[in-house]
Design an enzyme around this catalytic site. Structure first.
Site, mmCIF file in Angstrom:
data_model
loop_
_atom_site.group_PDB
_atom_site.id
_atom_site.type_symbol
_atom_site.label_atom_id
_atom_site.label_comp_id
_atom_site.label_asym_id
_atom_site.label_seq_id
_atom_site.Cartn_x
_atom_site.Cartn_y
_atom_site.Cartn_z
ATOM 1 N N ILE A 131 0.789 -1.045 0.160
ATOM 2 C CA ILE A 131 -0.118 -0.061 -0.011
ATOM 3 C C ILE A 131 0.967 1.275 0.223
ATOM 4 O O ILE A 131 1.703 1.463 0.901
ATOM 5 C CB ILE A 131 -0.833 -0.052 1.145
ATOM 6 C CG1 ILE A 131 -1.897 -1.043 1.272
ATOM 7 C CG2 ILE A 131 -1.791 1.499 1.270
ATOM 8 C CD1 ILE A 131 -3.002 -1.070 -0.066
ATOM 9 N N LYS A 132 0.831 2.104 -0.929
ATOM 10 C CA LYS A 132 1.564 3.207 -1.157
ATOM 11 C C LYS A 132 0.839 4.416 -0.476
ATOM 12 O O LYS A 132 -0.356 4.773 -0.445
ATOM 13 C CB LYS A 132 1.618 3.740 -2.638
ATOM 14 C CG LYS A 132 3.034 2.955 -3.234
ATOM 15 C CD LYS A 132 2.781 3.434 -4.635
ATOM 16 C CE LYS A 132 3.853 4.624 -4.898
ATOM 17 N NZ LYS A 132 4.131 4.842 -6.405
ATOM 18 N N LEU A 133 1.531 4.985 0.432
ATOM 19 C CA LEU A 133 1.163 6.431 1.216
ATOM 20 C C LEU A 133 2.235 7.319 1.089
ATOM 21 O O LEU A 133 3.376 7.059 1.202
ATOM 22 C CB LEU A 133 0.811 5.842 2.701
ATOM 23 C CG LEU A 133 -0.100 4.864 3.144
ATOM 24 C CD1 LEU A 133 0.291 4.243 4.372
ATOM 25 C CD2 LEU A 133 -1.168 5.535 3.218
#
Length: 317
Positions: A131-133
């Protein structure tokens, strides 16, 4: 004689920075990364039309509210593209949380869990997803919470050493320090317009982060990102991972020669410093005008492309 892409793979895990399935087939990366801009570009590819139609049909089944349908279809499209890419790579896909949530920890966690559920429902386990944040304080806090729940994260839009240190201390799985965008800023804001690869400020930044992580025994993966030229990539050979756009993968594959490892660490592991507080993070991050500018600019750009994607979906609903 071997080509430079093949040689680079001997010292670094090569990741494709694209949503283009044709590029995956051609360059056979280990992992792939996407972002709202890449999803928007991929959505223009005719072969992807069926993925858009399927996302819209699915969204209509979830809600009768048009606004919610747009959000659901946009999330589902990002996952649909990720699912197609996962058929072609042995490793992980990175899918990004809406950049407009970059300063909201709870909303980022909720969106991340929603994206993970969409992948899980399609039969994909958490081990194949990142998951990219954005590497805001709130994004890093969201990642720390998600990591504790078995959801690995890729912290992106990372420009300052403070961001890198906070990510390591939060135990995030992977960071994506940006190389090319750092170079862009120094070219635009300084007198010097040309940099040799070893003095490129983006290369120097990633090298310092890599050394710090290895010196202090942090397991967080360093994945250099956002390259402007092959010279930057070759100067970071040996980095844990490098995510590279198709045009530069092509250039590497068409260049003959051995790649020399530049990054490595051999030595004792040092005692880690006390963990940064939120106040210390902001103080240190804000000492770096480039990082302030590029983090805000990156969030704005991803948000604009997210909105363009939503408009495209809305017009098709």
């Amino acid at each position: 004689m071997t080509d430079k892409l093949t040689s680079l793979r001997q010292v670094t895990t090569v990741v494709a920075d694209t949503g283009d399935i044709a590029a995956m087939k051609l360059y056979q990366p280990q992992d792939a990364t996407t972002n709202p801009s890449l999803i928007l570009n991929a959505a223009q590819i005719p072969e992807y039309r069926k993925l858009i139609d399927e996302a819209i049909a699915w969204a209509r089944e979830q809600s009768s509210d048009r606004k919610q349908q747009v959000v659901d279809a946009t999330d589902k499209l990002a996952v649909n593209i990720g699912l197609e890419i996962l058929k072609l790579i042995p490793g992980r896909i990175s899918t990004e949380v809406d950049a407009r949530l970059s300063y909201d920890t709870e909303a980022s966690v909720a969106k991340a869990k929603h994206l993970i559920k969409l992948y899980n429902d399609a039969g994909i386990s958490n081990e194949r997803i990142l998951i990219k944040l954005a590497s805001t304080w709130q994004g890093i806090c969201a990642a720390e919470q998600l990591e504790k729940e078995g959801i690995n994260c890729n912290l992106t839009l990372l420009f300052s050493f403070a961001q890198a240190r906070a990510c390591a201390e939060a135990g995030v799985f992977l960071i994506s320090p940006f190389v090319g965008r750092i170079l862009d800023w120094y070219k635009a804001n300084g007198d010097k317009k040309e940099f040799a690869p070893h003095e490129d400020p983006g290369v120097v930044s990633v090298s310092e982060i890599y050394d710090y992580y290895k010196e202090h025994g942090y397991e967080t993966v360093v994945m250099g990102a956002s390259f402007r030229n092959v010279g930057e990539i070759l100067e970071l050979a040996g980095c844990d991972r490098l995510t590279i756009a198709p045009a530069l993968l092509k250039e590497l594959s068409e260049s003959e020669g051995e790649v020399v490892r530049k990054l490595s660490y051999v030595g004792d592991v040092k005692v880690r410093p006390a963990r940064m507080t939120e106040a210390e993070f902001y103080w240190q991050h804000n000492q770096d005008p480039m990082a302030i500018d590029k983090l805000a600019d990156g969030i704005r750009k991803f948000a604009i492309d997210q909105e363009k994607l939503e408009k495209m979906i809305a017009d098709l609903l």
